[in-house]
Design an enzyme around this catalytic site. Structure first.
Site, mmCIF file in Angstrom:
data_model
loop_
_atom_site.group_PDB
_atom_site.id
_atom_site.type_symbol
_atom_site.label_atom_id
_atom_site.label_comp_id
_atom_site.label_asym_id
_atom_site.label_seq_id
_atom_site.Cartn_x
_atom_site.Cartn_y
_atom_site.Cartn_z
ATOM 1 N N CYS A 197 -19.312 6.097 32.680
ATOM 2 C CA CYS A 197 -18.001 6.687 32.416
ATOM 3 C C CYS A 197 -17.919 8.061 33.079
ATOM 4 O O CYS A 197 -16.886 8.469 33.581
ATOM 5 C CB CYS A 197 -17.770 6.896 30.927
ATOM 6 S SG CYS A 197 -18.155 5.487 29.922
ATOM 7 N N CYS A 254 -20.712 5.645 27.940
ATOM 8 C CA CYS A 254 -21.898 5.394 28.757
ATOM 9 C C CYS A 254 -21.939 6.345 29.945
ATOM 10 O O CYS A 254 -20.973 7.034 30.234
ATOM 11 C CB CYS A 254 -21.892 3.957 29.259
ATOM 12 S SG CYS A 254 -20.452 3.645 30.278
ATOM 13 N N ASP A 262 -3.747 6.809 -19.810
ATOM 14 C CA ASP A 262 -4.524 5.585 -19.814
ATOM 15 C C ASP A 262 -5.889 5.958 -20.379
ATOM 16 O O ASP A 262 -6.349 7.067 -20.169
ATOM 17 C CB ASP A 262 -4.650 5.060 -18.381
ATOM 18 C CG ASP A 262 -5.344 3.720 -18.342
ATOM 19 O OD1 ASP A 262 -5.043 2.905 -19.222
ATOM 20 O OD2 ASP A 262 -6.178 3.516 -17.454
ATOM 21 N N ASP A 293 -3.269 0.643 -12.882
ATOM 22 C CA ASP A 293 -2.019 0.923 -13.579
ATOM 23 C C ASP A 293 -0.894 1.336 -12.631
ATOM 24 O O ASP A 293 0.036 2.033 -13.031
ATOM 25 C CB ASP A 293 -2.243 1.986 -14.651
ATOM 26 C CG ASP A 293 -3.173 3.081 -14.166
ATOM 27 O OD1 ASP A 293 -3.234 3.277 -12.940
ATOM 28 O OD2 ASP A 293 -3.832 3.720 -14.991
#
Lengths: 773, 121
Positions: A20, A17, A433, A665
């Site tokens: 700051c 902001c 796979d 897996d």
């Protein structure tokens, strides 16, 4: 007093902001020595003018942190630059010192070498001039050797430098003694002459060797530097309607970022609007640009080629794919290969053993050697000390691992550690796979077979092609279904840009199929069109659709290929002029990836046995296996049984690699000798995997194994060279060949051999870079 | 055997024994316990050479390389998969969280200089 002011801009994290800005400016301005501080919220940077004598980075950092923010004064890039500068300075220094030593050594050699010295100016033949030239070489150019040796001795550790220091100090010390007190040595040697050429040329050559070695070594870590360099520096973030350029460190998750053509995508995210073609080769190794549109993920550090788009940041900082890749490669390069253990063991005893051998050489030559015994003893001792090269052994494995893992990363093959890289070359069995690894994981339409074209093609048909029209009908009907097979059909129709018809009175019949009214040739029925049904054999039986034997055979054939067949038929309708007929067949299957067949063939050519593992039924599994050329099929394996199957094959004495997606897996990947995961999305840190293929290319499995083989060959050659060199040349330097062949090793040649030895090991590792994946 | 040869032999043997004792019979240093962080000076080796850490506790190892020798420019902690270049005269912090007890060696890039991390419960 007036100070020269230094201006410095650095990034501040945590600002959100306008208030700051004020807090930070006040806090920075309070630091003694700071004359002005300006903080910019938009860029997230602070610019501070200060007196460098009074203000340190630490003071600025603590001023920022005291109000709750974080200053990033030294970022990674600056650190890298500082490191580079330091390295350059070191190289320059080495070059200067080695050139100076070699020139001095050359002059001394000219003035002292028998046969050559007659051609030199008289002044070069003077021993005191030799001393004058050799002293700066010994203590200025050679200072780094002393500097490394003395503290090491305090730790009771001896290294390469220790050997150089002892060797050259002996040669230099003896020579200086001869220069000052020749008469004292006269009784022991026939002709007391100094050997300043030995000490200076040895230092020159070893420094030169270090120069080349340092240059070559920088090449071994190039890959990681390249990866770090890929990082974008700023991002154009859209905040409250405005586009602002901010440093990449300040990008937050959910920030909207705009990327224009030719720009680098700053962080990982998902496209919200727009589309483009993106070159991801630098990160994933995927060479062809990928077309992306709304909903697709983009990877930070890749290049946007054609369009403009806005995307939402999903991963920033250390979470991005690039950061994960860098971390993985760094870790791999920090790990140790098991093959290195022997080299480690030997190198821990090496230097002390060489020192003991050198002393023994002196004693033996002094007692049993020919006259002048002292001279022979001394020169051979120096030769032993200088020829020994522990560096080559230390460099043999890590340099090759660094180059190997680096090349892998450049091509989208991420290797977790040196051990994985080492094991991969022994693999003789690979289990793939099926779903999502060997196949695309999404069903696709494979066959469209019209059986009754005259009914399919009506005067209202969009096209005259019965295949297209059949697909259009089926897709129109399936549009309302949520079944995964339906998705595949609709997608196919979209690909062919077919305009779908409206379907009325749609109904899904669970376990059977779907039905609905659609416009077709013939009489319109109430609500419009004709009622058609799409589904499996059960549905056809239920509705009384008859299949002739030819149609039956076609269906069976498709099913044997592992495909799911759906049948389209008209539904017998009261008063309809069209009898119930089968209109066509449409087959859907999870298709194998384009690269699978070639990838499997390549692996089989390498002599590797391939197996397929899947939870699917045997017929589907067989069909996929047949297509991809795989002979061994492990079908109907439940996810939790995959690990067991891997272990079973291992018990056959095989070295097994398992290739999967790393999610379903994971236990099987972990159980395998090498687990290879196909990259999914932007997550590369797949825990169970030893190798992750972020390029998602099946061909990279073979590439990874080949890379492992090449790297191991390089390591073995390096180790063979490094061991062989020391095992053969140390005894030669000790003079074991002298009694038989009168062969002795001049210390100068010893230093030349030593310098070449470690360079050749590094150079051999760098040769790996020429390996094309 | 003449006197000088005898002297050289005796002196040589003594030197060999001394070399063996000096370099190869070195007693391991006492482990220095680190709490949150520990400074390790890198000069001709690592001091402290043996560091004891607590299992599961994140500790900062601050390496400060004071030795310009290129031998020590890298530090490798293979068990933690860390290989770092140490900038000269600067602090480089490596954070580690040991997950199991045991002894883990660390060394320079060429494996000439050694240190050890002892992880205790």
């Amino acid at each position: 007093m007036l100070y020269t002011l230094t201006k410095r801009t650095f990034t501040i994290k945590g600002m959100h902001c306008a208030s700051c800005v004020k807090i930070l400016e006040d806090s920075l301005a309070k630091v003694e020595g700071v004359s002005s501080a300006v903080v910019n919220l938009a860029t997230g940077k602070a610019t501070v003018s200060y007196a460098p004598e009074k203000v340190t980075d630490g003071l600025l950092e603590s001023a920022v942190s005291s109000v709750g923010y974080k200053a990033i004064i030294k970022d990674v890039i600056e650190h890298e630059d500082a490191e580079k500068l330091e390295k350059q300075k070191e190289l320059k220094d080495l070059r200067l010192k080695s050139v100076f030593s070699l020139i001095a050594g050359g002059l001394i050699l000219w003035g002292s070498f028998p046969g050559l010295m007659n051609t030199s100016p008289l002044i070069l033949q003077n021993f005191f001039v030799h001393l004058l030239l050799a002293t700066p070489v010994q203590f200025w150019a050679g200072y780094s050797f002393y500097q490394a040796t003395i503290p090491a001795l305090k730790h009771r550790v001896a290294n390469m430098d220790t050997l150089v220091v002892i060797g050259t100090t002996v040669a230099y010390g003896y020579s200086a003694f001869v220069t000052f007190f020749p008469q004292l040595l006269a009784p022991y040697t026939l002709n007391p002459i100094p050997y300043f050429d030995v000490s200076t040329i040895i230092i020159g050559l070893i420094l030169l060797g270090r120069y080349f070695e340092a240059k070559a070594k920088a090449g071994t870590s190039e890959a990681i530097k390249k990866l770090i360099g890929l990082q974008a520096k700023t991002a154009r973030v859209i905040r409250s309607g405005n586009e602002i350029d901010i440093p990449i460190e300040l990008v937050k998750i959910n920030d909207l970022i705009r990327v224009r053509p030719g720009e680098k995508i700053p962080v990982d995210g998902i496209i919200m609007e727009g589309q483009s073609s993106i070159d991801e080769s630098m990160v994933t190794g995927e060479s062809i640009p990928v077309d992306k549109t709304k909903g697709d993920t983009v990877v930070g550090a890749t290049i946007n080629k054609t369009g403009t788009f806005v995307y939402k940041a999903t991963k920033v900082g250390q979470e991005t794919m690039l950061a994960q890749i860098i971390k993985l490669v760094q870790e791999a390069q920090g790990s140790k290969a098991p093959i290195q253990r022997l080299a480690d063991l030997i190198s821990s005893y090496f230097v002390p053993v060489v020192i003991m051998l050198a002393i023994a050489t002196f004693v033996v030559w002094y007692n049993f050697g020919p006259s002048p015994a002292f001279l022979f003893a001394m020169l051979n001792t120096v030769a032993v000390l200088i020829i020994a090269c522990p560096c080559a052994m230390g460099l043999a494995t890590p340099t090759a691992i660094m180059v190997g893992t680096g090349i892998g990363a450049e091509h989208g093959i991420l290797i977790k550690d040196a051990e994985s890289l080492e094991t991969a070359h022994k693999i003789d069995t690979i289990i793939f796979d099926k779903t999502g690894t060997l196949t695309k994981g999404k069903p696709e339409v494979t066959d469209i077979i019209p059986l009754n074209s005259s009914v399919i093609l009506s005067e209202r048909s969009e096209s005259k092609d019965p295949v297209k029209e059949l697909l259009r009908l089926v897709a129109s009907l399936e549009k309302g279904s949520e079944h995964s097979l339906a998705e595949a059909i609709v997608k196919k129709a979209e690909e062919k840009k077919l305009a779908l018809s409206k379907v009325e009175a749609f109904k899904a019949i669970a376990g059977h199929g779907v039905e609905g009214n659609i416009n077709l040739k013939g009489e319109r029925i109430k609500g419009g069109g004709i009622r058609i049904i799409l589904g499996n054999r059960k549905l056809m039986e239920k509705e009384g659709v008859r299949l002739d034997s030819g149609q039956e055979r076609r269906i069976e054939k498709l099913e044997q290929e592992g495909k799911t067949v759906m049948m389209l038929a008209t539904r017998p309708y009261t008063l309809s002029p069209i009898p119930s007929t089968l209109l066509g067949l449409i087959a859907v299957a999870d298709t194998i990836k384009d690269s699978a067949i070639e990838a499997i063939a390549n692996l089989q050519k390498m002599g590797i046995e391939i197996a397929l593992i899947t939870g699917d039924n045997k017929r589907t599994a067989q069909a996929i296996a047949k297509k991809s050329g795989i002979k061994r099929v492990l079908a109907e394996v439940l996810p939790d049984q995959k690990e067991e199957e891997v272990r079973k094959i291992q018990k056959e004495g095989k070295k097994v690699a398992m290739v999967g997606d790393g999610i379903n897996d994971a236990p099987a990947l972990a159980a395998a000798d090498v687990g290879i995961a196909m990259g999914t999305g932007t997550d590369v840190a797949i825990e169970a995997a030893d190798i992750t293929l972020v390029n998602k290319d099946l061909k990279s499995v073979a590439a990874a194994i080949n890379l492992s083989k090449k790297t191991m060959r390089t390591i073995k050659l390096n180790l063979f060279w490094a061991f062989g060199y020391n095992v053969i040349l140390i005894p030669v330097a000790m003079g074991v060949l002298y009694p038989f062949a009168k062969i002795l090793l001049n210390p100068i040649f010893a230093s030349l051999a030593m310098a070449t030895s470690s360079i050749s090991v590094v150079a051999n590792s760098l040769l790996l870079k020429r390996y094309k994946i | 055997m003449t006197a000088d040869k005898l002297i050289v032999t005796i002196f040589g043997l003594t030197a060999i024994i001394f070399t063996y004792w000096f370099f190869l019979m070195k007693k391991e240093e006492e482990a220095v316990a680190a709490s949150d962080s520990i400074d390790i000076s890198v000069k001709g080796g690592y001091s402290p050479e043996v560091i004891s850490l607590k299992k599961g506790k994140t500790t900062k190892l601050n390496f400060i390389r004071k030795d310009p020798s290129s031998c020590l420019e890298e530090v490798v902690l293979p068990d933690f998969k860390i290989r770092k270049t140490l900038p000269l005269n600067q602090k480089l912090t490596i954070e580690i969280t040991p997950k199991r007890t045991g002894e883990f060696d660390f060394a320079c890039g060429m494996n000439m200089f050694h240190g050890k991390i002892v992880v205790r419960d």
